[in-house]
Design a protein around this motif. Structure first.
Motif, mmCIF file in Angstrom:
data_model
loop_
_atom_site.group_PDB
_atom_site.id
_atom_site.type_symbol
_atom_site.label_atom_id
_atom_site.label_comp_id
_atom_site.label_asym_id
_atom_site.label_seq_id
_atom_site.Cartn_x
_atom_site.Cartn_y
_atom_site.Cartn_z
ATOM 1 N N GLN A 68 33.262 40.960 35.853
ATOM 2 C CA GLN A 68 34.288 41.876 36.363
ATOM 3 C C GLN A 68 33.863 42.482 37.699
ATOM 4 O OE1 GLN A 68 34.888 44.717 33.232
ATOM 5 N NE2 GLN A 68 36.116 43.323 31.967
ATOM 6 N N ARG A 69 32.576 42.800 37.817
ATOM 7 C CA ARG A 69 32.079 43.358 39.080
ATOM 8 C C ARG A 69 32.261 42.374 40.231
ATOM 9 N NH1 ARG A 69 31.717 47.634 42.086
ATOM 10 N NH2 ARG A 69 29.991 47.506 43.570
ATOM 11 N N ALA A 70 31.953 41.087 39.974
ATOM 12 C CA ALA A 70 32.132 40.063 41.011
ATOM 13 C C ALA A 70 33.606 39.912 41.385
ATOM 14 C CB ALA A 70 31.562 38.728 40.534
ATOM 15 N N GLU A 71 34.479 39.917 40.339
ATOM 16 C CA GLU A 71 35.921 39.808 40.633
ATOM 17 C C GLU A 71 36.416 41.008 41.434
ATOM 18 O OE1 GLU A 71 37.143 37.291 36.593
ATOM 19 O OE2 GLU A 71 37.704 39.384 36.816
ATOM 20 N N GLU A 72 35.906 42.207 41.085
ATOM 21 C CA GLU A 72 36.310 43.399 41.853
ATOM 22 C C GLU A 72 35.835 43.314 43.294
ATOM 23 O OE1 GLU A 72 36.180 46.599 38.145
ATOM 24 O OE2 GLU A 72 34.708 46.681 39.755
ATOM 25 N N GLN A 73 34.634 42.762 43.512
ATOM 26 C CA GLN A 73 34.127 42.612 44.884
ATOM 27 C C GLN A 73 35.012 41.667 45.689
ATOM 28 O OE1 GLN A 73 31.688 44.301 46.043
ATOM 29 N NE2 GLN A 73 31.499 43.403 48.054
ATOM 30 N N VAL A 74 35.411 40.533 45.072
ATOM 31 C CA VAL A 74 36.298 39.580 45.757
ATOM 32 C C VAL A 74 37.642 40.220 46.068
ATOM 33 C CG1 VAL A 74 37.516 37.399 45.510
ATOM 34 C CG2 VAL A 74 35.153 37.592 44.750
ATOM 35 N N ALA A 75 38.184 40.955 45.077
ATOM 36 C CA ALA A 75 39.482 41.627 45.306
ATOM 37 C C ALA A 75 39.384 42.663 46.422
ATOM 38 C CB ALA A 75 39.950 42.290 44.013
ATOM 39 N N ARG A 76 38.236 43.385 46.450
ATOM 40 C CA ARG A 76 38.071 44.385 47.510
ATOM 41 C C ARG A 76 38.033 43.726 48.888
ATOM 42 N NH1 ARG A 76 33.762 46.177 45.821
ATOM 43 N NH2 ARG A 76 34.565 47.801 44.440
ATOM 44 N N MET A 77 37.341 42.598 48.993
ATOM 45 C CA MET A 77 37.283 41.881 50.274
ATOM 46 C C MET A 77 38.664 41.385 50.685
ATOM 47 S SD MET A 77 33.725 39.760 49.770
ATOM 48 C CE MET A 77 33.893 38.981 51.375
ATOM 49 N N GLU A 78 39.431 40.884 49.691
ATOM 50 C CA GLU A 78 40.797 40.429 50.016
ATOM 51 C C GLU A 78 41.671 41.584 50.481
ATOM 52 O OE1 GLU A 78 40.989 36.725 46.792
ATOM 53 O OE2 GLU A 78 42.199 38.528 46.501
ATOM 54 N N LEU A 79 41.530 42.742 49.805
ATOM 55 C CA LEU A 79 42.314 43.919 50.222
ATOM 56 C C LEU A 79 41.921 44.375 51.622
ATOM 57 C CD1 LEU A 79 42.384 46.003 46.924
ATOM 58 C CD2 LEU A 79 44.292 44.772 47.990
ATOM 59 N N GLN A 80 40.610 44.325 51.928
ATOM 60 C CA GLN A 80 40.182 44.689 53.274
ATOM 61 C C GLN A 80 40.756 43.746 54.323
ATOM 62 O OE1 GLN A 80 35.926 44.803 53.143
ATOM 63 N NE2 GLN A 80 35.848 46.777 52.079
ATOM 64 N N ALA A 81 40.779 42.428 54.014
ATOM 65 C CA ALA A 81 41.358 41.467 54.953
ATOM 66 C C ALA A 81 42.849 41.738 55.160
ATOM 67 C CB ALA A 81 41.126 40.049 54.439
ATOM 68 N N GLN A 82 43.554 42.008 54.035
ATOM 69 C CA GLN A 82 44.986 42.311 54.163
ATOM 70 C C GLN A 82 45.213 43.579 54.955
ATOM 71 O OE1 GLN A 82 46.544 42.432 50.189
ATOM 72 N NE2 GLN A 82 46.235 40.236 49.815
ATOM 73 N N LEU A 83 44.339 44.583 54.743
ATOM 74 C CA LEU A 83 44.477 45.843 55.495
ATOM 75 C C LEU A 83 44.265 45.617 56.983
ATOM 76 C CD1 LEU A 83 44.812 48.886 55.573
ATOM 77 C CD2 LEU A 83 42.368 49.104 55.078
ATOM 78 N N MET A 84 43.244 44.838 57.335
ATOM 79 C CA MET A 84 42.995 44.553 58.748
ATOM 80 C C MET A 84 44.159 43.785 59.373
ATOM 81 S SD MET A 84 38.950 43.535 58.579
ATOM 82 C CE MET A 84 38.910 43.193 60.339
ATOM 83 N N LYS A 85 44.722 42.856 58.593
ATOM 84 C CA LYS A 85 45.866 42.094 59.106
ATOM 85 C C LYS A 85 47.070 43.001 59.322
ATOM 86 C CE LYS A 85 48.820 38.116 58.036
ATOM 87 N NZ LYS A 85 49.106 37.052 57.058
ATOM 88 N N ALA A 86 47.297 43.911 58.348
ATOM 89 C CA ALA A 86 48.431 44.842 58.494
ATOM 90 C C ALA A 86 48.231 45.769 59.684
ATOM 91 C CB ALA A 86 48.594 45.651 57.209
ATOM 92 N N GLN A 87 46.966 46.221 59.896
ATOM 93 C CA GLN A 87 46.702 47.083 61.049
ATOM 94 C C GLN A 87 46.951 46.348 62.352
ATOM 95 O OE1 GLN A 87 42.683 48.372 60.420
ATOM 96 N NE2 GLN A 87 43.274 50.046 59.023
ATOM 97 N N ALA A 88 46.523 45.047 62.416
ATOM 98 C CA ALA A 88 46.763 44.264 63.640
ATOM 99 C C ALA A 88 48.260 44.081 63.892
ATOM 100 C CB ALA A 88 46.071 42.906 63.533
ATOM 101 N N GLU A 89 49.032 43.800 62.790
ATOM 102 C CA GLU A 89 50.481 43.641 62.959
ATOM 103 C C GLU A 89 51.142 44.939 63.397
ATOM 104 O OE1 GLU A 89 51.044 40.160 59.526
ATOM 105 O OE2 GLU A 89 51.794 42.177 59.205
ATOM 106 N N LEU A 90 50.660 46.065 62.815
ATOM 107 C CA LEU A 90 51.225 47.365 63.211
ATOM 108 C C LEU A 90 50.914 47.669 64.672
ATOM 109 C CD1 LEU A 90 52.628 50.011 62.503
ATOM 110 C CD2 LEU A 90 50.431 50.871 61.667
ATOM 111 N N LYS A 91 49.681 47.383 65.097
ATOM 112 C CA LYS A 91 49.323 47.627 66.494
ATOM 113 C C LYS A 91 50.154 46.763 67.435
ATOM 114 C CE LYS A 91 45.323 47.716 69.566
ATOM 115 N NZ LYS A 91 43.861 47.443 69.668
ATOM 116 N N ALA A 92 50.366 45.464 67.059
ATOM 117 C CA ALA A 92 51.186 44.586 67.900
ATOM 118 C C ALA A 92 52.628 45.091 67.983
ATOM 119 C CB ALA A 92 51.150 43.160 67.360
ATOM 120 N N ALA A 93 53.155 45.565 66.820
ATOM 121 C CA ALA A 93 54.537 46.082 66.831
ATOM 122 C C ALA A 93 54.654 47.322 67.708
ATOM 123 C CB ALA A 93 54.978 46.388 65.400
#
Length: 364
Positions: free
Chosen positions: A253-278
């Protein structure tokens, strides 16, 4: 060749005399018109992007400079100033009906000054990003420490349970050994009594029967104790296996949570880049709309000014024609030749009224 020599001397003089930074434009002043000759690379004007070579300077900070011919240092001193301050220019682009004016505000400074500002901004952005990463790392480290503490407490509790079970097993084994020793002593006594009372067969047999039954009961008790001990050992092994499975599940479960956290961070960075471009696109759109409205207003003002100038010119021409007709009529009745009157009343040549100025260059 003379024009190039004058341009070269003006550039050298501007570079030697300019003590304060300008906006990165090299002007050419000729006949009362100040045009942009060259845009200095890395300067404020090039970074702004609106000024083009050939644009005409109309006003500096609200001061109209059209039709003026002065020492280039006067215009340069009006444009240059302390590093980081601003100057507002009004420019004209194009000729005739296609001409339009625009205004812009430029920051005074050398290319090194702007490069330094960009480097400072990049340093601030990097520092902010590092602080954010440090904060996230500390939060993750805190979570890991809490999880480790929880597992440690679980292991300590299991170790204590195991020690208690081991103590119980030791007590049972000790009890079993004592019982066994007692039984051994009893058998020895029985054998001694049997040898002693062989003559008394009947009582001895009865006693032997009783002892046999007692022995059977003791054996049954021993069997039950062994089964109980084996059951305890079996439960202990099962509990141990369950704890190991739970530990593996927690790690998974700890490993799965780490992977999910990394995916959420990637999605957050992508959303921030899209917001900045907009936001950048929206800002550019607003600037484009403002510039378009300003150009429309300047074109309407220029058209209205040309209409006023045309109206004034037409009124002057009508007045002049009326004066000529009056003169011709008076000369006809007085016997004066019409051609002479017309010649005497002809307007002065355009060259006589205009004043020529030598071409001048300056850098601001």
């Amino acid at each position: 060749r003379q024009r190039m020599n004058g341009l070269r001397r003006s550039m050298q003089g501007a570079s030697l005399q300019s003590e304060q930074p300008g906006i990165g434009l090299f002007f050419h002043e000729s006949g009362g018109r100040i045009r942009v000759k060259t845009i200095v690379s890395g300067g404020s004007a090039e970074r702004d992007g609106r000024v083009q070579v050939g644009d005409i300077l109309i006003a500096i900070d609200g001061t109209d400079v059209r039709g003026q011919s002065a020492n280039p240092s006067v215009f340069r001193n009006m444009i240059t100033g302390p590093e980081g301050s601003t100057v507002r220019l009004k420019m004209l682009r194009g000729e005739g009906a296609n001409a339009f004016g625009y205004e812009l505000e430029l920051v005074r400074g050398s290319p090194e000054y702007f490069a330094r500002l960009e480097q400072e901004k990049r340093n601030e952005d990097e520092l902010t990003e590092l602080k954010l990463q440090l904060k996230q790392a500390l939060a993750e480290e805190q979570q890991v420490a809490e999880e480790v503490d929880r597992i440690k407490r679980l292991l300590i509790s299991e170790r204590q349970d195991k020690e208690m079970r081991d103590k119980d097993v030791a007590v049972l084994e000790q009890t079993f050994d004592e019982d066994k020793q007692q039984l051994t002593d009893a058998l020895r006594k029985v054998e001694t009594v049997k040898r002693d009372v062989e003559a008394r067969l009947a009582p001895v047999q009865a006693r032997e029967q009783e002892l046999s039954e007692e022995l059977s009961r003791q054996i049954e008790k021993d069997r039950l104790r062994k089964e109980y001990i084996e059951e305890l050992q079996k439960r202990h092994e099962e509990r141990k296996m369950q704890l190991e499975q739970q530990l593996q599940l927690i790690r998974k479960q700890r490993a799965e949570e780490q992977v999910a956290r990394m995916e959420l961070q990637a999605q957050l960075m992508k959303a921030q880049a899209e917001l900045k471009a907009a936001m950048t696109l929206e800002k550019k759109k607003a600037e484009h709309d403002s510039l378009w409205k300003q150009r429309q207003l300047e074109e309407e003002r220029e058209l209205f000014r040309e209409m006023l100038e045309n109206s004034d010119s037409l009124a002057g021409y009508v007045h002049e024609m009326q004066a000529r007709m009056n003169t011709i009529n008076a000369g006809f009745f007085d016997g004066m030749p019409q051609a002479e009157l017309v010649a005497n009343s002809s307007p002065p040549s355009k060259g006589a009224a205009s004043q020529s100025y030598p071409d001048q260059y300056f850098l601001a």
